[in-house]
Design an enzyme around this catalytic site. Structure first.
Site, PDB file in Angstrom:
ATOM      1  CG  HIS A   1      -1.695   1.253   1.415  1.00 43.77           C
ATOM      2  ND1 HIS A   1      -3.037   1.356   1.097  1.00 43.77           N
ATOM      3  CD2 HIS A   1      -1.337   2.478   1.896  1.00 43.77           C
ATOM      4  CE1 HIS A   1      -3.458   2.582   1.364  1.00 43.77           C
ATOM      5  NE2 HIS A   1      -2.438   3.285   1.852  1.00 43.77           N
ATOM      6  CD  GLU A   2       1.922   3.481   3.689  1.00 37.19           C
ATOM      7  OE1 GLU A   2       2.174   4.583   3.153  1.00 37.19           O
ATOM      8  OE2 GLU A   2       0.882   3.282   4.337  1.00 37.19           O
TER       9      GLU A   2
ATOM     10  CG  HIS B   1       0.575   6.213  -0.925  1.00 33.64           C
ATOM     11  ND1 HIS B   1      -0.610   6.802  -1.309  1.00 33.64           N
ATOM     12  CD2 HIS B   1       0.315   5.578   0.249  1.00 33.64           C
ATOM     13  CE1 HIS B   1      -1.549   6.529  -0.411  1.00 33.64           C
ATOM     14  NE2 HIS B   1      -1.013   5.787   0.538  1.00 33.64           N
TER      15      HIS B   1
END
EC number: 3.4.24.-
Length: 632
Positions: A429-430, A433
């Site tokens: 998820h990170e 980004h």
């Protein structure tokens, strides 16, 4: 430094409380600075492929023009009386589409939220385009003539005071840089790097405002604060760049310790394609015997500070990173295992995304770009067990050529505490980004997910990739998945609903975004829609068990990897700060470019199911439309 985006996994968890993560969010930033009142308003327009084909049929092409020249002609013909500059980040993607970005100017000064992106097809014609150019009255006089605006030091003081930033500017001096009206501040303390300021216009409420864009990196927030050039305690808008060998690890596809046991993996870069030509432990000039290489530098950071170069990393001259972990250990006791796991997960994701088109030219994170374009010297700095926070994670994304920075925290919601590095979904998820902020609007502009709905999609893309990667071979479209359940020790995970194709289990539709004011909630809606997209394509094309996709005529042959590729390609097409409708159209257009539109109906079936039907027109209010295209 230039513009960047800090993105986190969830709203803050109260210490000692296991039941209050993102499911009970307010607009408050998990890092304590609420930027929601300062977000830019949505202004982007997007011309999808069908409309573009009809619109530009009379556009004058020249066989002698390259794709940049063709794109430039389109902008000039669309806005013949406006001035703009070409951003130096154009490239041709792996799908054959050329991407060119432009920034509008007034009196030679950038209008920072006025962008035009043009996508050129293989045939040399305009494929799609988007823009947010300012079309109102321009300033009649050049502000640099009279210079009747505040100096940048006053703007720095204004940003610090208004936003209550932990920066001390008492001895600040503005030192001019090579770029016009750009300054670096010396004599401050509290920031991880020297603050900077640049004179720019912004468009707001139908007018242009001259501002100082003050950049401050304070760790968990990396802010661009647009301070009024005269009333320096007025902050118009804010962008946050931060939006979370042999290895014994949880193998790719295992989301967390509940799904399996650590296993030995040898030379994984041999199975992940051409994304790491120097292996994971070299950069073409140096070879490392620690968890560092061309793509990633992974280390602990117990102090939570900005220093990373000399922080602790596991070391093995034999490149044998084999360490123990069991669920009864405290995170500090298995930090070698955690750092190794973080290094493995981020490198594998880097290589997978490389195969989809997140390459050097597209702005990926690498020290050495090996002569393949783009800006190098920007591998991702990944901190395990970062002491600057708990119960969360974040990723800072500056423009291409500057290091991305991931901060992974421990979670105090279980005894013993749990380490987010061991939940692959959080790490993915990170890192996602970094993907979305480099691709949307081009690698030189990290401001293109700063509006509320666009920022929500940034969160949703992270959940989408995390969920797609953890699918198992025996899963079906009836299989549901949560987010952050293991790390948070929270049944049902940290989102309002699990990701499910069942409307009773997860009833979200686009209309639900209407009542939301926080990016993680909006992101859950977007990821919910993409979960339906994912399963529609898997039902059509199956699901490979291999880490890396097999390509046929440039397209992944299985549905899971095809979905991830189309979502990524869509990011490269859509305008700066897109909305859901424009993102939907961009994914449809990405399929048109990649497969000649073979999956249009499968895609639209998912979008229309969740309220983004073919006849949806974006307006002031979000009202569902469930229509399917007539040719489906």
């Amino acid at each position: 430094m230039h513009g960047l985006l800090l993105a986190g996994l969830a709203a803050a968890l109260p210490l000692g409380v296991a039941g209050l993560p993102a499911r009970q969010q307010s607009g408050l930033s998990p890092r304590g600075i609420d930027i929601n009142p300062y977000r830019f308003a949505s202004m982007a327009k997007y011309s999808e492929h069908k409309a573009t084909s009809q619109m530009v049929h009379s556009f004058s092409y020249s066989k002698d023009d390259d794709y940049v020249a063709t794109a430039t002609k389109l902008v000039k013909s669309t806005f013949p009386n406006m001035t703009f500059r070409t951003v130096k980040d154009h490239y041709i993607g792996t799908n054959g589409i050329g991407h060119v970005h432009f920034k509008q100017t007034a009196h030679g000064i950038d209008i920072d939220n006025a962008d035009f992106n043009v996508n050129i097809g293989r045939d040399g014609k305009v494929f799609t385009f988007g823009n947010s150019f300012y079309e109102g009255e321009m300033p009649k006089t050049n502000p640099l003539t009279k210079r009747d605006f505040a100096d940048p030091v006053k703007a720095l003081h204004g940003a610090i005071k208004t936003l209550k930033l932990p920066v001390k500017p008492q001895s600040a001096k503005a030192m001019p840089m090579k770029e016009a009206e750009t300054f670096m501040f010396e004599g401050t303390s509290g920031a991880l790097s020297e603050p900077m300021a640049k004179l720019v216009y912004i468009q707001k409420d139908g007018k242009l405002h001259l501002t100082w864009r003050v950049e401050t990196d304070v760790g968990d927030n990396w802010l661009l604060s647009y301070v009024d050039s005269k009333e320096t305690e007025t902050v118009h808008n804010v962008v946050d760049y931060v939006a979370s060998a042999d290895y014994k690890v949880f193998a790719w596809g295992l989301n967390d310790p509940t799904e399996g046991q650590p296993t030995m993996i040898k030379d994984p870069w041999n199975t992940t394609g051409s994304g790491s030509p120097f292996t994971w432990h070299g950069d073409g000039e140096m070879d490392y015997t620690v968890t560092r290489g061309n793509n990633i530098a992974a280390q602990d950071n117990p102090s939570g500070g900005g220093q990373w170069e000399n922080n602790y990393r596991p070391e093995s001259p034999e490149l044998s990173f084999v360490y123990e972990y069991n669920e009864q250990m405290e995170p500090e006791q298995y930090k070698d295992f955690a750092i190794t796991q973080l290094f493995y997960t981020t490198n594998t994701f880097h290589d997978l995304l490389y195969s989809f088109g997140f390459t050097e030219e597209a702005g990926n994170f690498q020290m050495n770009n090996n002569g393949k374009g783009g800006e190098g010297n920007d591998f991702a700095i990944c901190n395990a067990q970062d002491g600057s926070g708990t119960n969360n994670a974040n990723f800072a994304t500056p423009p291409d050529g500057q290091n991305g920075r991931m901060r992974m925290y421990t979670w105090t919601t279980a005894q013993p505490s749990r380490d987010g590095d061991l939940e692959a979904g959080i790490v993915i998820h990170e890192y996602a980004h970094g993907l979305s902020n480099r691709l949307c609007g081009g690698p030189a502009n990290s401001n293109c997910l700063s509006e509320l709905e666009a920022g929500g999609m940034g969160e949703g893309w992270g959940d989408f990739y995390a969920t797609a990667i953890r699918l198992k071979q025996d899963d079906t479209r009836e299989t549901d998945y949560t987010m952050g359940e293991w790390a948070a020790n929270m049944e049902g995970g940290i989102r309002e609903y699990p990701y499910s194709t069942n409307m009773q289990t997860n009833p979200y539709t686009y209309a639900d975004v209407e009542g939301m004011s926080e990016v993680h909630g909006i992101g859950t809606v977007w990821a919910t829609i993409l979960y339906d997209v994912l399963w529609n394509l898997i039902d059509e094309h199956g699901m490979s068990k291999n880490i890396m996709p097999k390509f046929v005529n440039g397209a992944p042959s299985d549905g899971r990897n095809l979905a991830m590729k189309l979502v990524l390609d869509g990011m490269t097409l859509m305008p700066c700060n897109p909305n859901f409708v424009q993102a939907r159209d961009a994914i449809i257009d990405a399929d048109q470019a990649l497969t000649n539109g073979q999956n249009k109906c499968a895609l639209m079936k998912a979008f229309s199911k969740r309220g983004l039907g073919s006849n949806y027109k974006h307006g002031k209010n979000r009202v569902n439309n469930f229509d399917m295209p007539a040719d489906c």
